[in-house]
Write a protein that holds these residues in place. Structure first.
Motif, short mmCIF file in Angstrom:
data_model
loop_
_atom_site.label_atom_id
_atom_site.label_comp_id
_atom_site.label_asym_id
_atom_site.label_seq_id
_atom_site.Cartn_x
_atom_site.Cartn_y
_atom_site.Cartn_z
N ASN A 460 38.83 24.04 48.00
CA ASN A 460 40.16 23.61 47.61
C ASN A 460 41.18 24.33 48.47
O ASN A 460 40.85 24.85 49.54
CB ASN A 460 40.39 23.88 46.11
CG ASN A 460 39.70 22.86 45.23
OD1 ASN A 460 40.12 21.71 45.14
ND2 ASN A 460 38.62 23.26 44.56
N ASN A 461 42.44 24.37 48.01
CA ASN A 461 43.49 25.08 48.73
C ASN A 461 44.11 26.15 47.84
O ASN A 461 45.33 26.37 47.84
CB ASN A 461 44.58 24.10 49.20
CG ASN A 461 44.07 23.14 50.24
OD1 ASN A 461 43.40 23.55 51.19
ND2 ASN A 461 44.36 21.86 50.08
N ILE A 462 43.28 26.81 47.07
CA ILE A 462 43.77 27.82 46.13
C ILE A 462 44.21 29.06 46.89
O ILE A 462 43.54 29.51 47.83
CB ILE A 462 42.66 28.16 45.12
CG1 ILE A 462 42.28 26.90 44.32
CG2 ILE A 462 43.12 29.25 44.16
CD1 ILE A 462 41.10 27.08 43.41
N ILE A 463 45.35 29.61 46.47
CA ILE A 463 45.92 30.78 47.14
C ILE A 463 46.00 31.94 46.15
O ILE A 463 45.59 31.82 45.00
CB ILE A 463 47.32 30.46 47.71
CG1 ILE A 463 48.27 30.05 46.56
CG2 ILE A 463 47.23 29.35 48.75
CD1 ILE A 463 49.71 29.85 47.02
N GLY A 464 46.55 33.06 46.65
CA GLY A 464 46.72 34.21 45.78
C GLY A 464 45.48 35.07 45.73
O GLY A 464 44.53 34.91 46.51
N GLU A 465 45.49 36.02 44.81
CA GLU A 465 44.39 36.96 44.69
C GLU A 465 43.40 36.54 43.60
O GLU A 465 43.71 35.70 42.76
CB GLU A 465 44.94 38.36 44.37
CG GLU A 465 45.85 38.91 45.44
CD GLU A 465 46.27 40.34 45.16
OE1 GLU A 465 45.84 40.88 44.12
OE2 GLU A 465 46.99 40.93 45.98
N ILE A 466 42.22 37.13 43.66
CA ILE A 466 41.24 36.93 42.58
C ILE A 466 41.74 37.73 41.38
O ILE A 466 41.84 38.96 41.46
CB ILE A 466 39.85 37.43 42.99
CG1 ILE A 466 39.35 36.67 44.23
CG2 ILE A 466 38.86 37.26 41.84
CD1 ILE A 466 38.03 37.20 44.77
N PRO A 467 42.09 37.07 40.29
CA PRO A 467 42.66 37.82 39.17
C PRO A 467 41.66 38.78 38.55
O PRO A 467 40.48 38.49 38.43
CB PRO A 467 43.08 36.72 38.19
CG PRO A 467 42.22 35.56 38.52
CD PRO A 467 41.98 35.64 40.00
#
Length: 642
Positions: A460-467
């Protein structure tokens, strides 16, 4: 006080103890006035003492669920007053069902299931005129069952011959059974190829299981009309065909209907609102599913319409209702429509499989569709979710921290807490299954599907950090976040995912060092951290060293084993460099003058060694001389032409 001091004892129940394989106590044979003997679930092992046949006054005998065995059961023939006999779930093996079984004229219940019995069922069972229950399932019985076995059993209500794959049930087309069955289990017997006509007069059946029974026939209309009292119907894994009529006003007590893996076609039949489980996968159904959407979802808990020929629009309201079903599988059809971007509570779905359709919208759990937009926060309302697959879409945004609300994933899956009605036996020994991408390969995941816990957000195009909240999902077995645009580092408390067998964080933009706590995941079978921006030394542990260099490749600033060509500063020369040194020594040998001199000397010695041997032989010397003269003449002739 000892039992031997109770000579007038007539009722003895020692069931559900655990004697852990203790031999059957022979002193029981001396209790001659016993009428009721229950030693079920007792833990006895070994052979039954045949002196048990001396208890001729027995009316009830239960030896089920032990480890008992015997070479023959002839000792049963003296129990003329016996009404109940249960030897199921033991180790009785071979052709030991005696013809004398027909002597038990008072017998009402016969249970010999789940042993290793083989051979034929004796025709003498026709003399059991008082019998109402015959359960011989899950053995290795063979041969033929015909009306000769059953014609005198007018009180029979339960017949279970299931899972005897070499047992053939064949009767004449005009046979009219003298009994009215309430439960019929013939799964995995040879009942076909034609639909059994003797079922035409069975009008009191509550359970019918003729799955995997080698039937290749149209289901006659009289069958649907006659089973009005049926609550559980299983005709799966045959080759039945035809259009199923409306059943809503016929099967008014229906709870479970299983028709999967047949060739039924046409529209879905109308079903009564009492139904809770529908298994219609792998057929040729088409048309709409509106009746299910608007009339059945209140009680429906399991719906599988996968692998059919549906090509129809599903309205948003229909989806809202379907999301209240615990298990929903619409995969491998051509359903289309926009998925609602908000789901009102309650939302009870635990297994959601909508792959390979043409859905659009902004909600998850739809692998290989056309989903776009961000991960919706209402995703976190799915507290019972066990498998979440949103891979291969166009999802953007960040991973919501509210994943910690997945209550079922925050604890280890307890097999005993699973509702096994969702995993009903299909006649082949496996439980209901679903297509899952597991360890980079899509496969039918069966048998232990109920134990699988998986989150797949890959491609996919998921951004950010691994929570950080992801690490609270301690029941998670597989986590796939690969092929996204994630940044930041791997959470340091990743070790909380103790059950993890599969972690794939590859092809992102993750950075920082690989946390040493990763080495604590002792169950890890697949790990992929490749093509990120990790740096530093790969943590040393016996378990992490079982993964090869491909696990860490594409991280230019990583060093240390198993990256043998990239030692960290201060490390000793790895074994790989020794190989390189040896290769350099080989190159130096090829570049030396002595190497080429030795080749020339070897050629000269070999040439004259062979030629000299030939010239020493008179015949060879003459032949070679003639050949040289011929060559000389040919060269002279060619030269004269120039």
């Amino acid at each position: 006080m000892s039992l031997l001091e109770l000579p007038h004892l007539n009722y003895l129940d020692l069931s559900r103890n655990d004697f852990d394989g203790t031999q059957f106590p022979e002193f029981i044979c001396s209790l001659g006035k016993l009428r009721h003997l229950n030693l079920g679930y007792f833990g006895f092992g070994g052979q039954i003492p045949h002196c048990l046949g001396n208890l001729t006054k027995l009316q009830f005998l239960d030896l089920s669920v032990n480890w008992l065995s015997d070479t023959n059961l002839d000792w049963l023939s003296g129990f003329e007053s016996l009404e109940y006999l249960d030897l199921s779930r033991n180790n009785f093996e071979g052709t030991i069902i005696p013809d004398s079984l027909g002597n038990l004229m008072s017998l009402r219940v016969l249970r010999l299931s789940e042993n290793i019995l083989s051979g034929r069922v004796p025709k003498s069972i026709r003399y059991l005129s008082q019998i109402d229950t015959i359960i011989l399932g899950s053995n290795r019985l063979e041969g033929l069952i015909s009306e000769l076995h059953l014609f005198n059993l007018s009180k029979l209500k339960v017949l279970d011959l299931s899972f005897n794959s070499n047992l053939t049930i064949r009767t004449s087309s005009s046979w009219n059974p003298p009994f009215q069955l309430e439960s019929l289990y013939l799964a995995s017997c040879k009942l076909g190829p034609y639909f059994p006509k003797w079922l035409q007069n069975q009008k009191r059946t509550q359970t019918v299981d003729i799955s995997n029974a080698k039937i290749s026939d149209n289901v006659p209309n009289w069958f649907w009309e006659n089973i009005q009292t049926c609550a559980t119907l299983n005709m799966s894994y045959n080759q039945m065909y035809g259009v199923i009529p409306s059943l809503s006003s016929v099967l008014i007590n229906l709870v479970t209907i299983d028709l999967r893996s047949n060739e039924f076609n046409g529209s879905l039949p109308l079903l009564p609102p009492t139904v809770t489980e529908i298994y219609f996968s792998r057929n040729r159904f088409s048309g709409t599913i509106f009746n299910i959407c608007y009339n059945l979802t209140r009680n429906l808990r399991f719906l599988d319409l996968s692998d059919n020929l549906f090509s129809t629009h599903i309205p948003q309201r229909c989806f809202m209702n379907l999301m209240n079903i615990d298990y929903l599988n619409l995969a491998n059809n051509n359903f289309f429509g926009e998925i609602p971007n908000s789901i009102d509570l309650p939302c009870a779905v635990s297994f959601l499989h909508l792959r390979k359709n043409s859905f659009t919208g902004e909600i998850s759990s739809l692998k290989s569709n056309n989903i776009h937009g961000s991960l919706p926060r209402n995703l976190c309302h799915l507290q019972n979710l066990q498998v979440l697959d949103i891979s291969a879409n166009n999802i953007s945004g960040t991973i919501p921290k509210c994943l910690k609300n997945f209550t079922k994933l925050r604890s280890e899956i307890d097999p005993n807490s699973i509702d096994y009605r969702f995993f009903m036996d299909d006649g082949s020994g496996s439980y209901d299954s679903a297509y899952i991408v597991w360890k980079r390969q899509e496969a039918m995941y069966s048998s232990t599907l109920r134990l699988l816990t998986l989150i797949d957000l890959s491609s996919n195009n998921i951004i950010g950090e691994i929570p950080h909240e992801v690490t609270s999902l301690i029941g998670l077995v597989a986590l796939n976040l690969s092929r996204n645009n994630l940044v930041g580092s791997i959470p340091s408390d990743i070790s909380h995912l103790e059950l993890s067998n599969f972690l794939d964080f590859s092809k992102n933009k993750l950075s920082g060092s690989i946390p040493p706590t990763l080495a604590k995941l002792n169950h890890l079978g697949v790990l992929d951290l490749s093509f990120n921006n990790f740096s530093g030394k790969i943590p040393w542990s016996a378990h992490l060293q079982t993964f090869d260099a491909s696990t860490y490749m594409g991280n230019p600033r990583l060093c240390g084993p198993p990256l043998v060509l990239k030692p960290c500063p201060g490390d000793k020369t790895p074994a790989g460099n020794i190989d390189e040194t040896q290769n350099q020594e080989h190159d130096d040998i090829f570049n030396s003058k002595g190497f080429y001199v030795s080749i020339a000397l070897g050629f000269i010695i070999a040439f004259w060694g062979v030629s000299g041997t030939l010239f020493l032989n008179k015949w060879c010397r003459i032949t070679i001389g003639k050949m040289l003269i011929s060559v000389k003449d040919w060269l002279y002739m060619m030269a004269s032409r120039i």
